[in-house]
Design an enzyme around this catalytic site. Structure first.
Site, PDB file in Angstrom:
ATOM      1  N   GLU A   1      17.673  -8.537   3.817  1.00  0.00           N
ATOM      2  CA  GLU A   1      17.647  -9.970   3.544  1.00  0.00           C
ATOM      3  C   GLU A   1      19.026 -10.486   3.139  1.00  0.00           C
ATOM      4  O   GLU A   1      19.205 -11.153   2.119  1.00  0.00           O
ATOM      5  CB  GLU A   1      16.622 -10.282   2.449  1.00  0.00           C
ATOM      6  CG  GLU A   1      16.115 -11.724   2.474  1.00  0.00           C
ATOM      7  CD  GLU A   1      14.901 -11.921   1.597  1.00  0.00           C
ATOM      8  OE1 GLU A   1      13.797 -11.569   2.050  1.00  0.00           O
ATOM      9  OE2 GLU A   1      15.059 -12.400   0.464  1.00  0.00           O
TER      10      GLU A   1
ATOM     11  N   HIS B   1      -2.990 -13.905  -3.534  1.00  0.00           N
ATOM     12  CA  HIS B   1      -1.648 -14.083  -2.976  1.00  0.00           C
ATOM     13  C   HIS B   1      -1.695 -14.796  -1.627  1.00  0.00           C
ATOM     14  O   HIS B   1      -0.936 -15.750  -1.386  1.00  0.00           O
ATOM     15  CB  HIS B   1      -0.958 -12.730  -2.827  1.00  0.00           C
ATOM     16  CG  HIS B   1       0.360 -12.821  -2.115  1.00  0.00           C
ATOM     17  ND1 HIS B   1       1.456 -13.451  -2.650  1.00  0.00           N
ATOM     18  CD2 HIS B   1       0.749 -12.367  -0.884  1.00  0.00           C
ATOM     19  CE1 HIS B   1       2.466 -13.396  -1.791  1.00  0.00           C
ATOM     20  NE2 HIS B   1       2.062 -12.743  -0.720  1.00  0.00           N
TER      21      HIS B   1
ATOM     22  N   LYS C   1       9.945  -3.401   1.613  1.00  0.00           N
ATOM     23  CA  LYS C   1      10.074  -4.027   0.303  1.00  0.00           C
ATOM     24  C   LYS C   1       9.040  -3.411  -0.640  1.00  0.00           C
ATOM     25  O   LYS C   1       7.838  -3.433  -0.353  1.00  0.00           O
ATOM     26  CB  LYS C   1       9.851  -5.535   0.395  1.00  0.00           C
ATOM     27  CG  LYS C   1      11.032  -6.312   0.909  1.00  0.00           C
ATOM     28  CD  LYS C   1      10.780  -7.807   0.770  1.00  0.00           C
ATOM     29  CE  LYS C   1      11.974  -8.617   1.185  1.00  0.00           C
ATOM     30  NZ  LYS C   1      11.737 -10.074   1.028  1.00  0.00           N
TER      31      LYS C   1
ATOM     32  N   HIS D   1       6.028 -18.919   0.393  1.00  0.00           N
ATOM     33  CA  HIS D   1       6.004 -18.065  -0.786  1.00  0.00           C
ATOM     34  C   HIS D   1       6.640 -18.711  -2.014  1.00  0.00           C
ATOM     35  O   HIS D   1       6.210 -18.450  -3.143  1.00  0.00           O
ATOM     36  CB  HIS D   1       6.704 -16.739  -0.487  1.00  0.00           C
ATOM     37  CG  HIS D   1       5.898 -15.812   0.372  1.00  0.00           C
ATOM     38  ND1 HIS D   1       5.555 -16.118   1.673  1.00  0.00           N
ATOM     39  CD2 HIS D   1       5.369 -14.588   0.125  1.00  0.00           C
ATOM     40  CE1 HIS D   1       4.840 -15.124   2.185  1.00  0.00           C
ATOM     41  NE2 HIS D   1       4.723 -14.194   1.276  1.00  0.00           N
TER      42      HIS D   1
ATOM     43  N   GLU E   1      -1.247 -14.790   6.175  1.00  0.00           N
ATOM     44  CA  GLU E   1       0.013 -14.185   6.603  1.00  0.00           C
ATOM     45  C   GLU E   1       0.094 -14.110   8.123  1.00  0.00           C
ATOM     46  O   GLU E   1       1.181 -14.191   8.694  1.00  0.00           O
ATOM     47  CB  GLU E   1       0.178 -12.795   5.989  1.00  0.00           C
ATOM     48  CG  GLU E   1       0.359 -12.790   4.472  1.00  0.00           C
ATOM     49  CD  GLU E   1       1.778 -13.162   4.040  1.00  0.00           C
ATOM     50  OE1 GLU E   1       2.637 -13.390   4.915  1.00  0.00           O
ATOM     51  OE2 GLU E   1       2.030 -13.206   2.835  1.00  0.00           O
TER      52      GLU E   1
ATOM     53  N   ASN F   1       9.522 -15.589   4.015  1.00  0.00           N
ATOM     54  CA  ASN F   1       9.028 -16.124   2.752  1.00  0.00           C
ATOM     55  C   ASN F   1       8.489 -17.547   2.885  1.00  0.00           C
ATOM     56  O   ASN F   1       8.254 -18.217   1.870  1.00  0.00           O
ATOM     57  CB  ASN F   1      10.140 -16.101   1.696  1.00  0.00           C
ATOM     58  CG  ASN F   1      10.478 -14.691   1.256  1.00  0.00           C
ATOM     59  OD1 ASN F   1       9.601 -13.904   0.948  1.00  0.00           O
ATOM     60  ND2 ASN F   1      11.760 -14.360   1.264  1.00  0.00           N
TER      61      ASN F   1
ATOM     62  N   ARG G   1      15.370  10.489  -6.570  1.00  0.00           N
ATOM     63  CA  ARG G   1      16.275   9.619  -5.801  1.00  0.00           C
ATOM     64  C   ARG G   1      15.773   9.358  -4.384  1.00  0.00           C
ATOM     65  O   ARG G   1      16.550   9.004  -3.498  1.00  0.00           O
ATOM     66  CB  ARG G   1      17.699  10.185  -5.775  1.00  0.00           C
ATOM     67  CG  ARG G   1      18.331  10.284  -7.162  1.00  0.00           C
ATOM     68  CD  ARG G   1      19.814  10.573  -7.077  1.00  0.00           C
ATOM     69  NE  ARG G   1      20.387  10.644  -8.418  1.00  0.00           N
ATOM     70  CZ  ARG G   1      20.514  11.770  -9.119  1.00  0.00           C
ATOM     71  NH1 ARG G   1      20.103  12.919  -8.593  1.00  0.00           N
ATOM     72  NH2 ARG G   1      21.051  11.755 -10.317  1.00  0.00           N
TER      73      ARG G   1
ATOM     74  N   HIS H   1       4.254 -18.673  -4.916  1.00  0.00           N
ATOM     75  CA  HIS H   1       4.489 -17.875  -6.120  1.00  0.00           C
ATOM     76  C   HIS H   1       4.456 -18.733  -7.376  1.00  0.00           C
ATOM     77  O   HIS H   1       3.993 -18.284  -8.436  1.00  0.00           O
ATOM     78  CB  HIS H   1       5.832 -17.154  -6.016  1.00  0.00           C
ATOM     79  CG  HIS H   1       5.786 -15.909  -5.179  1.00  0.00           C
ATOM     80  ND1 HIS H   1       6.918 -15.212  -4.810  1.00  0.00           N
ATOM     81  CD2 HIS H   1       4.754 -15.225  -4.627  1.00  0.00           C
ATOM     82  CE1 HIS H   1       6.580 -14.162  -4.072  1.00  0.00           C
ATOM     83  NE2 HIS H   1       5.267 -14.162  -3.945  1.00  0.00           N
TER      84      HIS H   1
ATOM     85  N   LYS I   1       7.242  -9.348  12.549  1.00  0.00           N
ATOM     86  CA  LYS I   1       7.942  -8.908  11.344  1.00  0.00           C
ATOM     87  C   LYS I   1       8.934  -7.806  11.679  1.00  0.00           C
ATOM     88  O   LYS I   1      10.046  -7.775  11.125  1.00  0.00           O
ATOM     89  CB  LYS I   1       6.951  -8.421  10.288  1.00  0.00           C
ATOM     90  CG  LYS I   1       7.660  -8.020   9.000  1.00  0.00           C
ATOM     91  CD  LYS I   1       6.756  -7.904   7.808  1.00  0.00           C
ATOM     92  CE  LYS I   1       7.585  -7.733   6.537  1.00  0.00           C
ATOM     93  NZ  LYS I   1       6.751  -7.616   5.324  1.00  0.00           N
TER      94      LYS I   1
ATOM     95  N   ARG J   1      15.612 -12.635   7.465  1.00  0.00           N
ATOM     96  CA  ARG J   1      14.414 -12.107   6.826  1.00  0.00           C
ATOM     97  C   ARG J   1      13.842 -13.080   5.795  1.00  0.00           C
ATOM     98  O   ARG J   1      12.639 -13.065   5.511  1.00  0.00           O
ATOM     99  CB  ARG J   1      14.711 -10.750   6.174  1.00  0.00           C
ATOM    100  CG  ARG J   1      13.462 -10.101   5.604  1.00  0.00           C
ATOM    101  CD  ARG J   1      13.620  -8.623   5.314  1.00  0.00           C
ATOM    102  NE  ARG J   1      12.369  -8.075   4.808  1.00  0.00           N
ATOM    103  CZ  ARG J   1      12.109  -6.790   4.683  1.00  0.00           C
ATOM    104  NH1 ARG J   1      13.013  -5.891   5.041  1.00  0.00           N
ATOM    105  NH2 ARG J   1      10.947  -6.372   4.222  1.00  0.00           N
TER     106      ARG J   1
END
Length: 369
Positions: free
Chosen positions: A237, A267, A143, A249, A185, A246, A121, A253, A227, A242
């Site tokens: 987010e 990427h 993330k 992206h 980025e 993206n 956990r 993607h 960031k 936030r």
């Protein structure tokens, strides 16, 4: 050394940017090693470059490095890889108070971070990003995720690292293509929220990609600081702040999915092309000046990154690409917000975009140039 705090309620941590951090890991990360050994999950290429340096530093402090190698590439972010890694960590006796180290790029950081999020956990982890993309993006902010047949990064958790060491020396080991992909980025931070930084990158981007130390340190530190500010404002987010990270992206993607998440399109290359498309689509909608969209395109071109869909030689239409977007994590109540631009340095979340219109726009891009 530049130290950037990531300020979160009760869980703040540091990102350190400098050369020589990995070779001095025993001192830099000593507070997060409480046993006479530490588990290090490493990209096989990163270990080849930095494994001996880490092991020597740890050995000098009477700490044993226990290694788990991960094959390079997105294929390692899978259920099977996650199961094997968690079984190994359990076999090593990792406890909730321990910290696992992640050495490599975004793949290793995401896989290790997610494993640590669910192991007993939640246990701690330390990010040791060795790629430019990971240093300025995926290693900061918590993330973590794996990929599935349905899409990229759809299974994961928010799990913040306890420390990030961005060693600028590691950038010198990267292939030129991977370094350029990471630079996408960096450029993103200027496009989405800092026009002055974008202006600086227009003048100094070649020296950043050329790894001039002062310029590289400034670019990495400025990107991380940008960031960190956004993550502190909107860690999970939920407010929309936030989501601006993206930028590029959603388009990117979709292109990655169409190319099979393969080395046909890295990427960062997808993000670069996605930023160009977001800028052009913003100009098409009349929210950004065409001249600004052209500046974004030129900045991407100048870095040696792809700026035209035609270069990918895709065998699909705009509708196919738009359908890939239906698996985007930002889908909310059946609609997909898009990160678009009002100007360079002024991104916003658009909730009124019709995918049919995006498909038509992409058809235009596929047929152009």
């Amino acid at each position: 050394m530049v130290v950037i705090p990531v300020e979160l309620a009760g869980r703040s941590y540091e990102v350190r940017v400098a050369g020589g951090l990995l070779a001095n890991i025993a001192q830099e990360a000593r507070a997060f090693i409480r046993k006479p050994h530490v588990c290090i999950v490493a990209d096989a290429n990163a270990r080849a470059h930095w494994g001996d340096s880490l092991a020597r530093s740890l050995s000098s402090a009477d700490i044993e490095a226990r290694w788990y190698d991960v094959a390079p590439g997105e294929a390692s972010k899978s259920w099977d890889s996650l199961a094997r890694l968690t079984d190994w960590l359990l076999g090593q006796g990792v406890e909730r108070g321990d910290h696992v180290f992640a050495l490599g790029g975004g793949v290793v950081g995401d896989l290790t971070g997610f494993a640590c999020a669910i192991l007993k956990r939640g246990c701690g982890f330390v990010q040791l990003p060795t790629t430019l993309l990971a240093q300025v993006d995926s290693s900061v902010g918590g993330k973590t995720a794996i990929n599935t047949a349905a899409g990229k990064n759809l299974i994961g958790a928010f799990h913040q690292p306890s420390l990030v060491l961005a060693d600028l020396d590691a950038l010198g080991t990267l292939p030129a293509r991977e370094l350029r992909a990471g630079y996408a980025e960096v450029l993103k931070y200027g496009v989405l929220g800092d026009r002055a930084f974008f202006d600086w990158l227009e003048q100094s981007g070649s020296t950043v990609v050329g790894l001039a130390r002062a310029e590289s340190e400034h670019a990495v530190a400025a990107s991380i600081a940008a960031k960190a500010r956004i993550v502190a404002e909107d860690e999970r987010e939920t407010s929309g702040a936030r989501a601006l990270l993206n930028l590029g992206h959603t388009f990117g993607h979709a292109l990655e999915a169409e190319t099979g998440f393969s080395d046909r399109l890295l990427h960062g290359e997808g993000v670069a092309l996605g930023m160009v498309l977001a800028a052009r689509y913003s100009a098409r909608r009349g929210t950004i000046a065409l001249a600004d969209a052209e500046r974004v395109t030129r900045a991407v071109d100048a870095a040696g990154l792809p700026s035209e869909i035609a270069a990918l030689s895709l065998d699909c239409d705009g509708r196919t690409l738009a359908e890939h977007m239906l698996h985007d994590k930002k889908m909310d109540a059946g609609t997909l917000p898009f990160i678009l631009l009002r100007a360079i340095g002024d991104a916003y979340l658009a909730h009124d975009v019709e995918l049919a219109d995006v498909a038509a726009f992409l058809d235009e891009q596929l047929q152009a140039h």
